[in-house]
Enzyme design. Structure first.
Site, PDB file in Angstrom:
ATOM      1  N   ASP A   1       0.861  -1.175   0.000  1.00 38.03           N
ATOM      2  CA  ASP A   1       0.000   0.000   0.000  1.00 38.03           C
ATOM      3  C   ASP A   1       0.906   1.236   0.000  1.00 38.03           C
ATOM      4  O   ASP A   1       2.076   1.152   0.403  1.00 38.03           O
ATOM      5  CB  ASP A   1      -0.863  -0.031   1.278  1.00 38.03           C
ATOM      6  CG  ASP A   1      -1.685   1.228   1.450  1.00 38.03           C
ATOM      7  OD1 ASP A   1      -2.330   1.640   0.465  1.00 38.03           O
ATOM      8  OD2 ASP A   1      -1.682   1.795   2.570  1.00 38.03           O
TER       9      ASP A   1
ATOM     10  N   ASP B   1      -0.336   5.193   0.675  1.00 35.81           N
ATOM     11  CA  ASP B   1      -0.670   6.172   1.716  1.00 35.81           C
ATOM     12  C   ASP B   1      -0.766   5.535   3.099  1.00 35.81           C
ATOM     13  O   ASP B   1      -1.505   4.569   3.295  1.00 35.81           O
ATOM     14  CB  ASP B   1      -1.997   6.859   1.394  1.00 35.81           C
ATOM     15  CG  ASP B   1      -1.918   7.677   0.116  1.00 35.81           C
ATOM     16  OD1 ASP B   1      -0.830   8.213  -0.160  1.00 35.81           O
ATOM     17  OD2 ASP B   1      -2.931   7.774  -0.594  1.00 35.81           O
TER      18      ASP B   1
ATOM     19  N   ASP C   1      -1.866  -0.546   5.863  1.00 34.08           N
ATOM     20  CA  ASP C   1      -2.289   0.044   7.140  1.00 34.08           C
ATOM     21  C   ASP C   1      -3.799   0.172   7.298  1.00 34.08           C
ATOM     22  O   ASP C   1      -4.275   0.511   8.370  1.00 34.08           O
ATOM     23  CB  ASP C   1      -1.688   1.449   7.308  1.00 34.08           C
ATOM     24  CG  ASP C   1      -2.363   2.457   6.394  1.00 34.08           C
ATOM     25  OD1 ASP C   1      -2.499   2.177   5.183  1.00 34.08           O
ATOM     26  OD2 ASP C   1      -2.781   3.524   6.881  1.00 34.08           O
TER      27      ASP C   1
HETATM   28  C1  2M8 Z   1      -7.421   8.638  -1.775  1.00 39.25           C
HETATM   29  O1  2M8 Z   1      -6.935   7.410  -1.312  1.00 39.25           O
HETATM   30  C2  2M8 Z   1      -6.541   7.299   0.050  1.00 39.25           C
HETATM   31  C3  2M8 Z   1      -5.898   5.921   0.210  1.00 39.25           C
HETATM   32  O2  2M8 Z   1      -5.989   5.338   1.423  1.00 39.25           O
HETATM   33  C4  2M8 Z   1      -7.686   7.493   1.017  1.00 39.25           C
HETATM   34  O3  2M8 Z   1      -8.795   7.039   0.803  1.00 39.25           O
HETATM   35  O4  2M8 Z   1      -7.385   8.112   2.034  1.00 39.25           O
HETATM   36  C5  2M8 Z   1      -7.458   8.604  -3.304  1.00 39.25           C
HETATM   37  O5  2M8 Z   1      -8.241   9.657  -3.774  1.00 39.25           O
HETATM   38  C6  2M8 Z   1      -6.078   8.737  -3.911  1.00 39.25           C
HETATM   39  O6  2M8 Z   1      -6.203   8.860  -5.311  1.00 39.25           O
HETATM   40  C7  2M8 Z   1      -5.359   9.942  -3.323  1.00 39.25           C
HETATM   41  O7  2M8 Z   1      -4.017   9.995  -3.767  1.00 39.25           O
HETATM   42  C8  2M8 Z   1      -5.363   9.863  -1.803  1.00 39.25           C
HETATM   43  C9  2M8 Z   1      -4.711  11.091  -1.199  1.00 39.25           C
HETATM   44  O8  2M8 Z   1      -4.640  10.973   0.198  1.00 39.25           O
HETATM   45  O9  2M8 Z   1      -6.692   9.764  -1.319  1.00 39.25           O
HETATM   46 MG    MG Z   2      -3.107   3.200   3.396  1.00 36.24          MG
HETATM   47 MG    MG Z   3      -4.388   2.647   0.087  1.00 34.93          MG
END
Ligand code: 2M8
Ligand code: MG
Ligand code: MG
Length: 272
Positions: free
Chosen positions: A6, A8, A215
């Site tokens: 993963d 983020d 995570d």
């Molecule tokens: C979104 O994805 C993250 C992944 O965990 C989330 O839901 O918090 C998506 O929109 C992704 O495209 C974007 O880069 C990310 C930014 O925090 O948020």
């Molecule tokens: Mg994540």
């Molecule tokens: Mg993710």
């Protein structure tokens, strides 16, 4: 060994998107010839930029929670890939439903059930920047969805359950990332991991050992699909329960936890 990770909150810091604490391990894995395969909610556009920065241009990627899979030349198969490679040499699979279909269904269901949520396709770049702390360029890339739609939930749990059930009867499902809920078709990260493993086997004739790191709740299928699993500490408060024979939970969050989990299994892995 294959590493599925993963981004983020795992390889990238949840707030700053920095990965410096994990950089020495990325170099070490590259030197050892171990592919690191991003397995994320992010879009193809975000991945194209990130894999350059992370020096992961020769590995596949899983984007939009499994709705988009990118294959560099070494992962393409003469008979199985009839779709032509893009100019960048990538073959991209989109095993889910089209994002326009998903958006139309979401609007119909919201109207019919009187739900309150905001979906990414109806936000401005500024709104997405406020929610994510991405740059304007980064926000635009995040908004270039192909097979999944993130949304901000503004209603209660009963309504969420009603949405979940209604989507289910349309072949759609909800999963939870660090910031957004994500709606996509009958795909998930684990499904995409197994697809790539089958592809690896079709090309090389054997299955390598696999390590997964994540995570969030949307990573549980990814972790269940790999031989060794790392749950990276997060402060999102979502339960992360997983039955797995080889599971390690990190002390540190983000890229520091990523390095911790990698080190844990690197010493213990069965010889590849
Ligand atoms: C979104 O994805 C993250 C992944 O965990 C989330 O839901 O918090 C998506 O929109 C992704 O495209 C974007 O880069 C990310 C930014 O925090 O948020
Ligand atoms: Mg994540
Ligand atoms: Mg993710």
């Amino acid at each position: 060994l294959l590493v599925f990770t993963d981004l983020d909150g795992s390889l990238l810091d949840h707030h700053s998107y920095d990965w410096q604490p994990a950089a020495p391990w990325l170099e070490r894995l590259a030197a050892a010839g171990v592919p690191v395969i991003p397995t994320t909610s992010k879009t193809r556009a975000e991945l194209l930029a990130l894999r350059r920065e992370l020096a992961l241009e020769h590995t596949p990627f899983i984007a939009e929670n499994g709705a988009v899979i990118g294959l560099p030349p070494a992962w393409q198969h003469a008979r199985l890939d009839r779709d032509p490679a893009s100019p960048k040499g990538l073959v991209v699979k989109t095993p889910s439903l089209d994002v326009d279909f998903i958006r139309r269904r979401l609007d119909v269901v919201r109207e019919r059930l009187g739900l309150r949520f905001r979906r990414m396709g109806e936000m401005t770049v500024e709104e997405v920047r406020e929610l994510t702390a991405l740059s304007a360029e980064g926000a635009r890339q995040a908004m270039a969805r192909e097979g999944s739609e993130p949304l901000v939930w503004e209603d209660d749990d009963t309504q969420l359950q009603r949405l979940r059930e209604t989507l289910h009867s349309d072949g759609l499902q909800l999963t939870r990332g660090g910031r957004f809920w994500h709606v996509m078709g009958a795909v998930d990260k684990g499904h995409a991991v197994r697809w790539l493993l089958a592809r690896f086997e079709a090309l090389r004739g054997h299955r390598p050992p696999t390590l997964g790191l994540g995570d969030g709740p949307n990573d549980l299928t990814l972790l269940a699909a790999t031989d060794m699993a790392v749950i990276i500490r997060a402060d999102h408060g979502q339960p992360m329960s997983l039955t797995h024979a080889r599971l390690y939970r990190t002390q540190a969050p983000g890229p520091q936890g990523w390095a911790e989990g990698l080190a844990h299994w690197w010493e213990r892995q069965a010889p590849a």
